[in-house]
Design an enzyme around this catalytic site. Structure first.
Site, PDB file in Angstrom:
ATOM      1  N   CYS A 183      12.943  55.647  45.354  1.00  0.00           N
ATOM      2  CA  CYS A 183      13.503  56.170  44.228  1.00  0.00           C
ATOM      3  C   CYS A 183      14.870  57.148  44.940  1.00  0.00           C
ATOM      4  O   CYS A 183      14.913  57.752  45.745  1.00  0.00           O
ATOM      5  CB  CYS A 183      12.749  57.229  43.338  1.00  0.00           C
ATOM      6  SG  CYS A 183      13.691  57.931  42.264  1.00  0.00           S
ATOM      7  N   ASP A 190       8.924  52.408  45.315  1.00  0.00           N
ATOM      8  CA  ASP A 190       9.097  51.327  44.307  1.00  0.00           C
ATOM      9  C   ASP A 190       8.859  50.106  44.916  1.00  0.00           C
ATOM     10  O   ASP A 190       9.254  49.740  45.925  1.00  0.00           O
ATOM     11  CB  ASP A 190      10.408  51.267  43.718  1.00  0.00           C
ATOM     12  CG  ASP A 190      10.978  52.481  43.131  1.00  0.00           C
ATOM     13  OD1 ASP A 190      10.107  53.081  42.359  1.00  0.00           O
ATOM     14  OD2 ASP A 190      12.213  52.988  43.332  1.00  0.00           O
TER      15      ASP A 190
END
Length: 276
Positions: A183, A190
């Site tokens: 992120c 992620d």
């Protein structure tokens, strides 16, 4: 618009509103990151961001909770993205909101999200009687992860991308489940699977896998990572046709699945993968 990621609700304590609050949506212009990639004027791709929202609930007029799964399809040429935590907070604001039916919910979602993204969006709701129709599937293509490569770099390096530009053109679909980025604000991981479909000089697969693994310590939003991958492959390997599609695992009840292409291969199916 001057919104930047550091001003978003990410990484901050947030009060969860349970009454309809469209002002919770936090918009970030796409062009800032595109400027980093020297993407000005006409974009070298078209595409969509496919959002799946699994935690949508509201009340009917008698106060009984309703639930659904929403799919929101956003054009890649919309001027803004909506930061995902703000999207979650916005969706949660329906939790104690009474609506006459699901069509009333759809009308609000379409109006608010079109205003947020800055372009019309396509939204469908899957209600409980149709949950059994939701399909699963994996990305089609040759698995890059079979390659035994040595990795010593965990930031994107376009120099790793090479192609046999003197050879005959080929058409390939290549898939990896090893895409991980972080992120842009919080640094939280992620996770994604990615498919690269191209026609052109044959791409050296080991270098491509190393390049994709190189996102492992890279901080960008999902949409920005896919556009970086597309742009780097296009510039370094010069395919005549190129499409990049990533399926990111969900966070906060949302998954985001960006697709970018420069040829009419047809929009990819919105099939939930095993990790999603």
């Amino acid at each position: 618009m001057t919104n930047t990621a550091d001003l978003s609700p990410l990484g901050k304590t947030s009060a969860y509103q349970t009454q309809y609050a469209p002002e919770l949506l936090f918009l970030i212009p796409r062009q800032g990151k595109r400027d980093e990639l020297q993407l000005t004027g006409t974009l070298p791709f078209f595409g969509v961001d496919i959002w799946n929202a699994y935690e949508i609930s509201w009340l009917n007029m008698r106060g009984k909770p309703q639930v659904a799964i929403a799919t929101i399809t956003v054009p890649a040429d919309s001027p803004n993205i909506v930061e995902s935590k703000s999207f979650k907070l916005y969706l949660n604001s329906f939790n104690q909101t009474r609506l006459s039916n699901s069509d009333a919910l759809l009308a609000l979602l379409r109006e608010d999200l079109a205003g947020g993204f800055g372009a019309p969006v396509h939204i469908t709701l899957t209600e409980p009687h149709d949950f059994g129709t939701v399909r699963m599937g994996e990305l089609d293509g040759m698995l890059l992860d079979r390659l035994d490569v040595e990795i010593d770099n965990y930031s994107p390096s376009p120099a790793l991308l090479t192609a046999a530009k003197d050879g005959a053109p080929v058409e390939e679909k290549l898939v990896s489940h090893l895409l991980k980025s972080n992120c842009l604000v919080t640094g939280q991981p992620d996770w994604a699977s990615v498919q690269i479909h191209y026609v052109g000089p044959q791409i050296e697969q080991g270098g491509l896998l190393k390049y994709l693994i190189g996102f492992r310590e890279h901080n960008e939003f999902h949409e920005q990572c896919v556009e970086r991958i597309f742009t780097d492959i296009l510039r370094e390997c010069a395919p005549q046709k190129l499409a990049v599609y990533a399926r990111y695992t969900r966070r906060g009840g949302l998954d985001i699945n960006p697709w970018r292409s420069n040829f009419s291969s047809g929009r990819p199916p919105n099939l939930r993968t095993a990790r999603q």
